[in-house]
Each structure stands twice: as C-alpha cells, then as structure tokens.
Design a protein around this motif. Sequence first.
Motif, PDB file in Angstrom:
ATOM      1  N   PHE A 106      37.689 -59.433  21.055  1.00  0.00           N
ATOM      2  CA  PHE A 106      38.130 -58.223  21.760  1.00  0.00           C
ATOM      3  C   PHE A 106      37.131 -57.875  22.843  1.00  0.00           C
ATOM      4  O   PHE A 106      37.511 -57.536  23.968  1.00  0.00           O
ATOM      5  CB  PHE A 106      38.285 -57.066  20.783  1.00  0.00           C
ATOM      6  CG  PHE A 106      39.563 -57.138  19.983  1.00  0.00           C
ATOM      7  CD1 PHE A 106      40.794 -57.270  20.646  1.00  0.00           C
ATOM      8  CD2 PHE A 106      39.560 -57.103  18.605  1.00  0.00           C
ATOM      9  CE1 PHE A 106      41.972 -57.358  19.924  1.00  0.00           C
ATOM     10  CE2 PHE A 106      40.735 -57.194  17.883  1.00  0.00           C
ATOM     11  CZ  PHE A 106      41.939 -57.318  18.536  1.00  0.00           C
ATOM     12  N   ARG A 135      36.198 -60.386  10.817  1.00  0.00           N
ATOM     13  CA  ARG A 135      36.226 -59.179  11.642  1.00  0.00           C
ATOM     14  C   ARG A 135      35.212 -59.257  12.773  1.00  0.00           C
ATOM     15  O   ARG A 135      35.449 -58.789  13.872  1.00  0.00           O
ATOM     16  CB  ARG A 135      35.936 -57.961  10.773  1.00  0.00           C
ATOM     17  CG  ARG A 135      37.078 -57.699   9.778  1.00  0.00           C
ATOM     18  CD  ARG A 135      36.831 -56.478   8.980  1.00  0.00           C
ATOM     19  NE  ARG A 135      35.581 -56.565   8.252  1.00  0.00           N
ATOM     20  CZ  ARG A 135      34.727 -55.559   8.187  1.00  0.00           C
ATOM     21  NH1 ARG A 135      34.963 -54.433   8.810  1.00  0.00           N
ATOM     22  NH2 ARG A 135      33.614 -55.707   7.491  1.00  0.00           N
ATOM     23  N   ALA A 168      36.495 -61.288  15.427  1.00  0.00           N
ATOM     24  CA  ALA A 168      37.516 -60.526  16.151  1.00  0.00           C
ATOM     25  C   ALA A 168      36.859 -59.601  17.171  1.00  0.00           C
ATOM     26  O   ALA A 168      37.326 -59.483  18.302  1.00  0.00           O
ATOM     27  CB  ALA A 168      38.349 -59.719  15.162  1.00  0.00           C
ATOM     28  N   VAL A 169      35.720 -58.986  16.758  1.00  0.00           N
ATOM     29  CA  VAL A 169      35.013 -58.093  17.692  1.00  0.00           C
ATOM     30  C   VAL A 169      34.615 -58.882  18.936  1.00  0.00           C
ATOM     31  O   VAL A 169      34.810 -58.426  20.067  1.00  0.00           O
ATOM     32  CB  VAL A 169      33.777 -57.478  17.025  1.00  0.00           C
ATOM     33  CG1 VAL A 169      32.895 -56.801  18.078  1.00  0.00           C
ATOM     34  CG2 VAL A 169      34.170 -56.493  15.970  1.00  0.00           C
TER      35      VAL A 169
END
Lengths: 631, 99
Positions: A615, A608, A611-612
Amino acid sequence: MENLIALLVAAPLLGAAVLLCGGRALDRAGHWLGTLLAAASFVVAVVLFADMLGKGAEERTLSQHLFSWLPVEGFQADVAFQLDQLSMTFVLLISGVGTLIHVYSIGYMEHDERRRRFFGYLNLFLAAMLLLVLADNYLLLYVGWEGVGLASYLLIGFWQHKPSAATAAKKAFLVNRVGDMGLSIAIMLMFTTFGTFAFGPVLEATGETSEGKLTAIGLMLLLAACGKSAQVPLQSWLGDAMEGPTPVSALIHAATMVTAGVYLIVRSGAIFNGAPEAQLVVTIVGAVTLLFGAIVGCAKDDIKKALAGSTMSQIGYMILAAGLGPIGYVFAIMHLVTHGFFKAGLFLGAGSVMHGMNDEVDMRKYGGLRKYMPVTFVTFGLGYLAIIGFPGLSGFFSKDKIIEAAFAKGGTEGWILGSVALLGAAITAYYMTRVMLLTFFGEKRWQPDAEGHAPHPHESPKTMTIPMIVLAFGSVFAGGFFGIGDRFLHWLEPVTGHKHGHSPLSAATVTGATVGVLLIGVALAYLQYGRGPVPVTAPRGSLLTRAARRDLLQDDFNHVVLVRGGEHLTRSLVYVDHTLVDGVVNGTAATMGGLSGRLRKLQNGYARSYAVSMFGGAAVLIAATLLMRAV
Amino acid sequence: MNPVNYLYLAALLFAIGATGVLIRRNAIVVFMCIELMLNACNLAFVAFSRMHGNLDGQIIAFFTMVVAAAEVVVGLAIIVSLFRSRHSASVDDASLMKL
C-alpha cells in the motif's frame, strides 16, 4: 681439426651421463671411466694445441658450428664453438688440472660409498666448464656458466648428510644466482644494443656504441664475475664452499670455476675498453677483494679456509689486472694459469694432510708433519714458494707483472692500486708462511679425538701424490716458461690485445719492492709462529683478528642488511596486505553483511506487514504520478 | 445525482477495506476487507463508465466479479486448510515465510 672441438665437451658429458644414470653396476669401475674420459678430453686438447702451434697467429682461431639452437626471426642462437688462444689456454688448464684431480680423487674418495656419483659430478663440471670457455656466444656461455654453478652446488653439498655442507651448497648457489642475474641482464642489454650476442659481432660493434650502454653492460658483467669468482660483495660463499671434498675445492673453488669471472671480463675486453668507468670499478673490486681475502686468510685456523681466503685474494689480483685494460689482460690470464697450478697443488696437499690426519682441518692441531709426509711437504712447499712469489717460481713472474701493470695505470689510481697489490703480496707471504709453519714445522700438536683415536700421520697413496708432484712441477716452472721472453704475451696478444704501460717505477724497482715485502711478510710470520710453541687453542686475538675469523663480518653484514632488510620489507608488505588490502575487502564484505542483516528484518513473514509495503508503495507511486501531472 | 459522489463512496469503501486488511488479524475478516476493496473498485469503474458514457468500465466490473468469485473459492479453501492445521485463523500465526 675444428670437428674435434665438440669432442672436448662431449667426452666428459658422456661420462657424466653414464656415471649418473648407470646405477650401481658401475660402482666398481666408474671412477676409472670418469678419469679416462677426462683424460680423453685432455688428449684432444693437446692435439688441438699442437695443431694450433703449427699455424700462424692469424689462422689460429677455429670455429665449429654444431646446430642452430633457437632459429627465430631476428634472434639467432647457435650451439657453436670458438677455439682461440684464450680458450685454448683455459681448455688445457681445465682438462689438464681436471684430469690430475680425477686421478687424485681415486685415492681421496676411496672409502666413500658414493664415489661413482662424485666422478659423475666432476665430469659434469668439466663438460660445463669447457662449454663455458668454448662457446662462441654469450648465450651458450651462459649455459656453461649455469652448468658449473650446478656442478659446484652438487659437489659442495656432496656430503649432504652434514647440515653444514648442505647449507654451504645452498649458500653458494644463492649467492651465485645474484651474479647470474647480472649475466642474464648483460646478455639482454647486449641483445637490445647489438641485436646479437655472438662474441664476434658484439665485440666488433663496441666502437660505435655509446659509453653509457657499454658501462651498463660492463657493470652487469662485473656483477656476474663477482658472483662466480667470489669477489666483494658476493664473496661470502667461497669460505663455506670448503665443506665440499678437497679435490672439489682444488679443482672448482681454486683452479678453474672461480676464475670464470676473469675469463668473462677478459673475453669481453672490448666492452670494458670502451667503458673506463666500468674498468675503474673492476679494479676497485679487485683491489678490495685482494686485501679482503688476504686478511681473512691470515686469521683462519682451518687450513682449507685459509687457502680459500688466499684464492679470493689471488683472484682479486686477476680481476685487478683485468680491470687495467689492455695493459693487464695477458697478465690476468697468466696469473690465472700459474695460480691454477700452485693453488690446486696447495689444496691437494691440504687434502693429503687431512687424509693422513683423520680429516682434521685445524692447523693448530697439526705441527711437525714434514717428517711424516715428505712428498706432501715438498710439493706443498713448492706451491707455497710459488704463491708467495719467490723469485724464479711461477707466482713471481705472474704477480710481479700484475703489480707492475697496476703502477703503470698511471696517476694517483696507479699509485694506489700498485701499493695495494704490493701490500697484498706482503700479506700473502705472511699467511702462507703461517700455514706452512703451523702445518709442517714446530712441535707435533695432534691429540686423540673424542673417541680416543690418535691420528697416525702417513703419506698418501700414489694416486694422490703423483698429481701433487705434477702440479708442483707446474708451480715451479710454468711462470718462468711463460714469463721469460714474453712467451705467454706473444701467444695471447692476438686475442686480447696488449699495450705496454709506462710505469713510473722501473721494472727492477718493482721487482725489488715485491721481493722486499715478501721477505717482510715471511719474517713477520716466522717471528710469530716459527720461534715459540704455538697454542693449540687459538688466543682471543685483536679486534681485527676476531673480525677476520668471522670473514670480516661478511655474513653479519649480509644478515643485517639483506636478511633483516628483506624480513622488514616482507613484514611491512604483509602488514599492508593485512590492513589495507584485506581491510578493503573485508570491510566491503562486513558492510554488505551488516546492511543485509538490517534489510532481512523487513522479511518478518507477517502478511500484514507486506501489505503495508504494498500500500505504501502504491501510495508513493500515485502521489508521484499526480505530482508529475501537476507539474 | 452527481456521479462524482459515487467515486467518493468508492474511495471511502476502498480505504475502509485497506485499513481492515492492515489492522485485522482474523483471516476471514481480512478476506472480507479484500472483497470490500474489490467492490469499491467495481463501483468506481461503473461510476466512470457512467461519467464517460461508454461500457468499458461495466465490462471490467464483470471481469472483476468473476475473478473475485474464483478468488473466494481458492482463498476460502486456503483459510479452511490453515485453520485445520493450526486451529487458528489468525494471519499472524502463518508467518513462516521469514528467515
């Protein structure tokens, strides 16, 4: 005739090679082989000398070209010899005294297991020294120069099992290296200035060279001479060099090698003639060493060290004379030759005394030896009379001339140099009388050593006494032979040139003064050592005496200034290395390490969080694109 | 109806999907959110296709569906095998890729 020159060097070189590579098989006959080859060299020298005498003064210079050593474009180094009157003088002295000392060593080293090796080294020394004086260019001279340095090192440290001898050898080698640096720099300077280093072209070209360059070359040559000839400030090795066997002290550290510096200066006379400042420095070095060595000689109780101080002082006379220019060159060499006789004789006498006294060197433990060693006493006594300049003996003629030349330098300098030379003569008389009285006169003061062996003083074997007798003859007659009728002057003048100086004092006055100070010196020594009993342990003495016993603090000076200074320098360099250099390197590494340690935490393994980043990055890119569009 | 509204819807769906990927731990839910984002993209492509009057966007949408189908096959297989080995479908438990 000129083809014989190479033989002079080749004979002892062959001896060295055979003796050092030959192994134990030669142990029984090696010393005879070494002596024979040294004598062969002397015989060749005599033949060449006779031939030279038969020619006119102009045709006496012989040269022999052996081979081209380094035939490079614009740089020609040859192995070539040049034999002129100056070289001839040295060759006769070196091979003659050398042969005598080979003979002496047969007796002196009789009980030494490594006698063959000793003779190998002695031959090596002879070869190198003859190469030094026969070379016709400075580069080949340098080869001989280094060769004698090596032989000196090997011979000082011959008894290497004694730590003191090993240390003394190292010290001599290191101090000599300082002087050798001077010689190599001088040769390089010569090459850049003259484009060659052969004697002929260099010495002829000095007339068109600027004084500054000549001064630089002269001072570097002087540095070289100081190293090899134990002159202040590179004098400290000579006293310790007495750790070597006594024949070595006689041959290398009194008669021949230490005079190489004088040879160098006289040979380079043309350079010094063009550089009066360098000459002045030479005379100052000579005068300072003359007093320095004499004062040290007064305080030593070790017979060899007293003689070593005397050697230093006498070479100081020669350097002083060489620094006087054309008025002194001949007398420098004349004193060198007479000194070679009487100093070698004195050292051999000292060796003979030690031989009879269980290798005891402390003069305070001698006394009254004249009854036990009559031959040694007489030969040593004649050497003694010669060195103090007793009228009629060798030293008188040569030293008197130097003192006269020093006065003839003219002006205040002349007065100062002359007075120093006179004072030196007085001190010479004092310390030599002291040696004489302590050793041969007075009560016998020897005692059994720690193991209870009482010395039984006895006369030395024939192999030792005969060389002493021959040298004593030289001590007595050489000076008169050279000096009366200016024979030596006429012989050497074509090579070194000569100019009569105008002394402010008449020759008779100088001679009178010399004899006067000589008597004062002898009288002082007699008053102090001749009348009463001499204490076996040395009294504490005045401040000067104590300083002189420590060689006038030369080692302390070197230690404080050079060793400590060097230590401080290296320590500060190490400090800078540790703090600055290592600081920068380690600091960079630490910064990088710290930074990457922080960055590493981003890699936490949580999908995660990656992923941050993705993004976030995409958002930033889109925002940037939009912004760019808006603009 | 104004086609721009489809774009708003696509953006909203994409944002919901992205948030889900970032905040949910269950691998299945994260996977579904990714599908949501892919379909939001498809919607945007189709909407653009309509707005611009050509078929490029529609073709890309088909490609996306094919790729998504393949991805589902591989992704579900990985999730199943992860669950088998760890008895958990939490994405935070599979955090071995760190120093």
